[in-house]
Design an enzyme around this catalytic site. Sequence first.
Site, mmCIF file in Angstrom:
data_model
loop_
_atom_site.group_PDB
_atom_site.id
_atom_site.type_symbol
_atom_site.label_atom_id
_atom_site.label_comp_id
_atom_site.label_asym_id
_atom_site.label_seq_id
_atom_site.Cartn_x
_atom_site.Cartn_y
_atom_site.Cartn_z
ATOM 1 N N ARG A 171 76.401 77.258 43.622
ATOM 2 C CA ARG A 171 75.420 77.893 44.470
ATOM 3 C C ARG A 171 75.469 79.082 43.850
ATOM 4 N NH1 ARG A 171 75.027 73.406 45.293
ATOM 5 N NH2 ARG A 171 75.256 72.324 46.660
ATOM 6 N N SER A 221 74.139 72.834 55.730
ATOM 7 C CA SER A 221 76.146 73.138 54.818
ATOM 8 C C SER A 221 76.449 74.711 55.193
ATOM 9 C CB SER A 221 75.906 72.925 53.733
ATOM 10 O OG SER A 221 77.186 72.844 53.958
ATOM 11 N N GLU A 291 78.474 79.271 52.318
ATOM 12 C CA GLU A 291 77.522 79.266 51.784
ATOM 13 C C GLU A 291 76.030 80.026 51.624
ATOM 14 O OE1 GLU A 291 74.892 75.647 50.581
ATOM 15 O OE2 GLU A 291 76.549 75.300 50.245
#
Length: 299
Positions: A171, A221, A291
Amino acid sequence: MTVDLTTKFNDFKILKDEPLAHYSWTKTGGPADFLAFPESDQQVEALVQYADQIDMPITVLGNASNLIVRDGGIRGLTIILTAMNHIHVDGERVIAEAGAAYIETTKVAQQAGLTGLEFAAGIPGSIGGGVFMNAGAYGGETKFVLESATVLTQELAVEVWPHEQLNFGYRHSAIQDQHAIVLGATFKLRLGHKDLIQHEMNHLNYLRKSKQPLEYPSCGSVFKRPKGHFAGKLIHEAGLQGYRAGGAEVSKKHAGFIVNVDHATATDYLHVIHHVQETVFAQTGIHLETEVRIIGVEP
């Protein structure tokens, strides 16, 4: 603010005091002082150059999917790139502008009989956002198929960064570190069979629909995967599914998601996030890192 960008630039859409709740996937977020929708690299460059000249802060958004904008909104200039959405195929390469939807890009690849992007068939973000955060799903990641990205650097230079220069991680990409703006991306794929590619895309979308709370607005998410663990499992084991603040709730279908079940605010979302982090840490000693990108100012 003395400068009015809506009169300075009139060849593309710029809105003033526009609620970002109209664009974010959580349906939350305060107003942007100015919200611009450039349609070309040159327009992005002109916007950024002018904002720099007058010391106006700049925030760039893609599809506003993996994002929470605080209820106070965003000061200065916010740029949404969704009007830059052209996608084309050149041999075994798919070339997409930053505002193109990742999902649409996978469809173009499938129609061309090119395999490699199936993992992204249900990722709701933009190409620019996908490069920015090395988006991935079901074992696939952007870094596996990205050949290069066209970026606007902090020095206002348009450059093509090869894969190696993007320094991809989980990420993460060099775009984040160097505060560049993604303008486009080139994916190097492989020849495949259209029907098999579509079958895999259908399968992954079925898994997504069966496991994720797609019936509610959400930011996808929320937490990164802790090393050796799964965020959703930790949240589930902490008994937090169904925990709610205002209209934001830890999904009862998938604990890794926070959903807008009843006119939630960004403040509701942040309350739930902090409560989940504190509870999981108290029970396990594991800190859940977000995230989702959280931006903007407090109301």
